[in-house]
Write an enzyme that holds these catalytic residues in place. Sequence first.
Site, PDB file in Angstrom:
ATOM      1  N   ARG A   1      -2.091  -6.287  -8.010  1.00  0.00           N
ATOM      2  CA  ARG A   1      -0.921  -7.146  -7.796  1.00  0.00           C
ATOM      3  C   ARG A   1      -0.739  -8.141  -8.934  1.00  0.00           C
ATOM      4  NH1 ARG A   1      -2.995  -8.144  -1.962  1.00  0.00           N
ATOM      5  NH2 ARG A   1      -4.691  -8.564  -3.394  1.00  0.00           N
TER       6      ARG A   1
ATOM      7  N   LYS B   1     -17.694  -6.757   7.256  1.00  0.00           N
ATOM      8  CA  LYS B   1     -16.384  -7.385   7.065  1.00  0.00           C
ATOM      9  C   LYS B   1     -15.668  -7.502   8.415  1.00  0.00           C
ATOM     10  CE  LYS B   1     -12.837  -7.328   3.537  1.00  0.00           C
ATOM     11  NZ  LYS B   1     -12.320  -6.666   2.350  1.00  0.00           N
TER      12      LYS B   1
ATOM     13  N   HIS C   1       0.841  -1.207   0.000  1.00  0.00           N
ATOM     14  CA  HIS C   1       0.000   0.000   0.000  1.00  0.00           C
ATOM     15  C   HIS C   1       0.879   1.261   0.000  1.00  0.00           C
ATOM     16  CE1 HIS C   1      -3.013  -2.688   2.323  1.00  0.00           C
ATOM     17  NE2 HIS C   1      -3.579  -2.448   1.156  1.00  0.00           N
TER      18      HIS C   1
END
Length: 165
Positions: free
Chosen positions: A92, A43, A19
């Site tokens: 990624r 979450k 990040h």
Amino acid sequence: MEEKIAVYPGSFDPITYGHLDIIKRAVKIFDKIIVAVAHNYDKQSLFTPEEKIEMITEVVKGYPTVSVDTFSGLLMEYMKKAKATVALRGLRATSDFEYEYHMAAMNRSLDDEIDTLFMMTGKDYFFISSRTIKEVASLGGAVAGLVPENVARKLKQKFPQRQKG
Ligand code: PNS
């Protein structure tokens, strides 16, 4: 000219060097960057929003154009209020692509004045995710070098008996 404001949204549970790499590179592109911690009630997070904010604030303190905030509800609504025009996301691998593509398309249908900008994660960080960091830390593996020092310390506190590195 109007300031170019980007929002870098995410769960940041916790922030990693992956990040941070995106933030450092985005600093060169945007006038202002808001790192926006999503407050998702559905979450399960290891860290509270307050802990996340504290960790991120410490990590970005050398970057005066970067601020840290939390949001709940729709990202597009938050961004409109913040007068931000670009949502920043790191990619990624191709496995990230489908999820990101759907999210970007949905966000664009909600507000077509806001674009999603994808940046490739730096080559040294493509294997790092918050999820694997938590798993390794919980099983006593070393995460130094993958997350900032303050985050590694916090992980040690969360998993006191097992953490070695
Ligand atoms: O780090 P993450 O978990 O991949 O981040 C995902 C996040 C927080 C960026 C995304 O879930 C989000 O924007 N949530 C806010 C709710 C929203 O706007 N949903 C519509 C987009 S599908």
